[in-house]
Design an enzyme around this catalytic site. Structure first.
Site, PDB file in Angstrom:
ATOM      1  N   TYR A 151       0.834  -1.215   0.000  1.00 50.60           N
ATOM      2  CA  TYR A 151       0.000   0.000   0.000  1.00 50.60           C
ATOM      3  C   TYR A 151       0.869   1.267   0.000  1.00 50.60           C
ATOM      4  CZ  TYR A 151      -3.103   3.452   2.296  1.00 50.60           C
ATOM      5  OH  TYR A 151      -3.810   4.574   2.646  1.00 50.60           O
ATOM      6  N   ILE A 152       1.687   1.427   1.017  1.00 46.41           N
ATOM      7  CA  ILE A 152       2.484   2.658   1.128  1.00 46.41           C
ATOM      8  C   ILE A 152       3.638   2.630   0.124  1.00 46.41           C
ATOM      9  CG2 ILE A 152       4.021   3.929   2.679  1.00 46.41           C
ATOM     10  CD1 ILE A 152       2.038   2.934   4.963  1.00 46.41           C
ATOM     11  N   SER A 162       3.214  -6.066   9.521  1.00 49.39           N
ATOM     12  CA  SER A 162       2.762  -4.816  10.146  1.00 49.39           C
ATOM     13  C   SER A 162       1.406  -4.876  10.842  1.00 49.39           C
ATOM     14  CB  SER A 162       2.756  -3.708   9.100  1.00 49.39           C
ATOM     15  OG  SER A 162       1.825  -4.026   8.098  1.00 49.39           O
ATOM     16  N   TYR A 203       5.187  -5.898  17.221  1.00 50.34           N
ATOM     17  CA  TYR A 203       5.324  -5.103  15.998  1.00 50.34           C
ATOM     18  C   TYR A 203       6.164  -3.853  16.286  1.00 50.34           C
ATOM     19  CZ  TYR A 203       4.087  -1.760  12.373  1.00 50.34           C
ATOM     20  OH  TYR A 203       4.153  -0.805  11.389  1.00 50.34           O
ATOM     21  N   PHE A 217     -14.001  -0.878  18.271  1.00 50.77           N
ATOM     22  CA  PHE A 217     -13.294  -1.578  19.345  1.00 50.77           C
ATOM     23  C   PHE A 217     -13.222  -0.711  20.599  1.00 50.77           C
ATOM     24  CE2 PHE A 217     -10.975  -3.584  15.566  1.00 50.77           C
ATOM     25  CZ  PHE A 217     -11.863  -4.643  15.503  1.00 50.77           C
ATOM     26  N   ARG A 233      -6.741   9.146  16.868  1.00 52.43           N
ATOM     27  CA  ARG A 233      -5.554   8.879  16.060  1.00 52.43           C
ATOM     28  C   ARG A 233      -5.275  10.070  15.145  1.00 52.43           C
ATOM     29  NH1 ARG A 233      -5.270   5.522  19.219  1.00 52.43           N
ATOM     30  NH2 ARG A 233      -5.072   3.263  19.026  1.00 52.43           N
TER      31      ARG A 233
HETATM   32  N1  UFG Z   1     -10.884   0.420  14.835  1.00 55.20           N
HETATM   33  C1  UFG Z   1     -12.164   0.020  15.134  1.00 55.20           C
HETATM   34  N2  UFG Z   1     -12.720  -0.951  14.354  1.00 55.20           N
HETATM   35  C2  UFG Z   1     -12.079  -1.534  13.304  1.00 55.20           C
HETATM   36  C3  UFG Z   1     -10.769  -1.113  13.014  1.00 55.20           C
HETATM   37  C4  UFG Z   1     -10.189  -0.129  13.801  1.00 55.20           C
HETATM   38  O1  UFG Z   1     -12.784   0.505  16.065  1.00 55.20           O
HETATM   39  O2  UFG Z   1     -12.652  -2.435  12.661  1.00 55.20           O
HETATM   40  C5  UFG Z   1     -10.265   1.472  15.655  1.00 55.20           C
HETATM   41  C6  UFG Z   1      -9.057   0.953  16.423  1.00 55.20           C
HETATM   42  O3  UFG Z   1      -9.445   0.426  17.675  1.00 55.20           O
HETATM   43  C7  UFG Z   1      -8.209   2.212  16.550  1.00 55.20           C
HETATM   44  C8  UFG Z   1      -8.560   3.029  15.312  1.00 55.20           C
HETATM   45  O4  UFG Z   1      -9.761   2.465  14.802  1.00 55.20           O
HETATM   46  O5  UFG Z   1      -8.593   2.941  17.666  1.00 55.20           O
HETATM   47  C9  UFG Z   1      -7.504   2.925  14.240  1.00 55.20           C
HETATM   48  O6  UFG Z   1      -7.209   1.542  14.039  1.00 55.20           O
HETATM   49  P1  UFG Z   1      -6.316   1.005  12.840  1.00 55.20           P
HETATM   50  O7  UFG Z   1      -6.274  -0.479  12.921  1.00 55.20           O
HETATM   51  O8  UFG Z   1      -6.763   1.621  11.559  1.00 55.20           O
HETATM   52  O9  UFG Z   1      -4.899   1.620  13.165  1.00 55.20           O
HETATM   53  P2  UFG Z   1      -4.021   1.483  14.486  1.00 55.20           P
HETATM   54  O10 UFG Z   1      -4.101   2.803  15.185  1.00 55.20           O
HETATM   55  O11 UFG Z   1      -4.313   0.291  15.280  1.00 55.20           O
HETATM   56  O12 UFG Z   1      -2.603   1.180  13.849  1.00 55.20           O
HETATM   57  C10 UFG Z   1      -1.946   2.037  12.981  1.00 55.20           C
HETATM   58  C11 UFG Z   1      -1.044   1.236  12.082  1.00 55.20           C
HETATM   59  C12 UFG Z   1      -0.036   0.529  12.891  1.00 55.20           C
HETATM   60  C13 UFG Z   1       0.690   1.518  13.763  1.00 55.20           C
HETATM   61  C14 UFG Z   1      -0.260   2.319  14.568  1.00 55.20           C
HETATM   62  C15 UFG Z   1       0.487   3.341  15.324  1.00 55.20           C
HETATM   63  O13 UFG Z   1      -1.799   0.320  11.345  1.00 55.20           O
HETATM   64  O14 UFG Z   1       0.871  -0.076  12.029  1.00 55.20           O
HETATM   65  O15 UFG Z   1      -1.203   2.930  13.726  1.00 55.20           O
HETATM   66  O16 UFG Z   1      -0.199   4.516  15.385  1.00 55.20           O
HETATM   67  F1  UFG Z   1       1.503   0.872  14.593  1.00 55.20           F
END
Ligand code: UFG
Length: 332
Positions: free
Chosen positions: A11-12, A77, A141, A205, A218
């Site tokens: 992707y990136i 990742s 990770y 979540f 975020r």
């Molecule tokens: N979320 C939901 N439901 C989903 C998916 C995500 O509620 O189905 C929430 C997560 O709990 C989180 C937010 O949306 O609060 C963002 O989740 P992502 O999975 O999109 O991203 P993350 O913040 O978990 O992770 C991303 C990158 C990682 C990195 C991280 C650090 O994917 O690689 O940011 O900021 F480590």
């Protein structure tokens, strides 16, 4: 510049390849397509469908093509997967990464840009997060990315490697050509789009975080802004990045603005014009409540400014890409 991009079918990586080509650089892609897609690599790019972890093979590739710089995007990742199976994270992100560094050393490649992550900080003690914040990852990770950053620092001191570690916050959006297509998909924006397309509810979540609306906050950054930063970072490694200070420089890449999960849902509803079906579930292990970047240092060192910071642009471009690639790359 002659640049090898590992993970250039991801992707990136693929959006970064587009940017490097547009700036006139010559690009080679090394990707085993375990999570990337061959269709994401433009036909004019020389593409080796193999691993970056084979030191001898990569050394040959670097020498034969007189590569001058490496952009290392390839990695495992997924936070959840890393907790369940740290072995593959240490093998790919640390052992494989060091094999790539050794190949670079043998081939005399001294310029290196690395895809790192905000996950190196763990649960931040202060917000926004600067690069001086303690590194205290809460999952394998983030730990493996931190370990590799350490290797970059010591390779810089001992062997003169000039590197920049780009600590990504939450990347979203698409270019016209390339977008996010993971299996399984765990990221918020494509999951929202999946729910809008299928009408099947997605799960938030956790709704009980210590944030104004109870959902995690975020810092979302458009993948094309991220690609701009990769180009600038590669160019910045032409000479000592901060003379006398460090050979390895970490830089946060975010916009400095945080949005909650509910705010992202609301923005998607506005872009697409219909409600996002969802339910509230338990928290996901390893999710910090708030992650927002201070991107000041990237501005200073690279002269980089994110230009596509609105959720509307990020979600709008991801939605558009989904319209042109309804089945992702393989069924486009
Ligand atoms: N979320 C939901 N439901 C989903 C998916 C995500 O509620 O189905 C929430 C997560 O709990 C989180 C937010 O949306 O609060 C963002 O989740 P992502 O999975 O999109 O991203 P993350 O913040 O978990 O992770 C991303 C990158 C990682 C990195 C991280 C650090 O994917 O690689 O940011 O900021 F480590």
């Amino acid at each position: 510049m002659r640049i090898l991009v590992t993970g250039g079918a991801g992707y990136i990586g693929s959006v970064s390849v587009e940017r490097l080509l547009a700036a006139g650089h010559a690009v080679w892609v090394l990707d085993d397509t375990s999570t990337g897609h061959a269709a994401a690599v433009p036909p004019e790019v020389r593409f080796s469908r193999s691993t970056y972890a084979d030191e001898n093979q990569v050394t040959r590739l670097l020498v034969d093509n007189a590569i001058e710089a490496i952009l290392h995007c390839a990695a495992r990742s997924l936070v959840g997967e890393s907790i369940r199976n740290p072995s593959i994270y240490y093998r790919a992100n640390v052992v494989g990464g060091v094999a790539l560094l050794e190949a670079a050393r043998r081939a005399g490649v001294e310029r290196f840009v690395f895809s790192s992550t905000a996950a190196v900080y763990g649960v931040p003690v202060a917000s926004p997060i600067t690069e001086l914040a303690p590194l205290d990852p809460i999952n394998p990770y983030g730990e493996t990315k931190r370990t590799f950053e350490g290797a970059l620092r010591w390779y810089g001191t001992a062997y003169g490697l000039r590197s920049i570690a780009l600590r990504y916050f939450n990347v979203a959006g698409a270019s016209e050509r390339n977008g996010e297509d993971h299996d399984p998909e765990t990221h918020l924006v494509p999951t929202i789009i999946g729910a809008l397309v299928s009408s099947l509810p997605m799960t938030l979540f956790g709704g009980d975080y210590p944030t104004p609306d109870g959902t995690p906050i975020r810092d979302y950054i458009h993948v094309e802004d991220l690609a701009d930063a990769h180009l600038l970072a590669l160019e910045a490694t032409s000479e000592p990045i901060q003379p006398g200070v460090e050979a390895a420089v970490p830089l946060n890449l975010g916009t400095g603005t945080g949005f909650s999960v509910r705010e992202v849902l609301a923005a998607a509803e506005k872009v697409v014009g219909k409600p996002v079906p969802h339910t509230i579930g338990p928290r996901r292990a390893g999710d910090p409540p708030i992650l927002v970047a201070s991107a000041e240092r990237a501005r200073e060192v690279l002269g980089w400014t994110p230009r596509r910071g609105s959720l509307t642009e990020m979600i709008g471009s991801a939605w558009q890409w989904r319209q042109t690639h309804p089945g992702g790359y393989d069924q486009a």
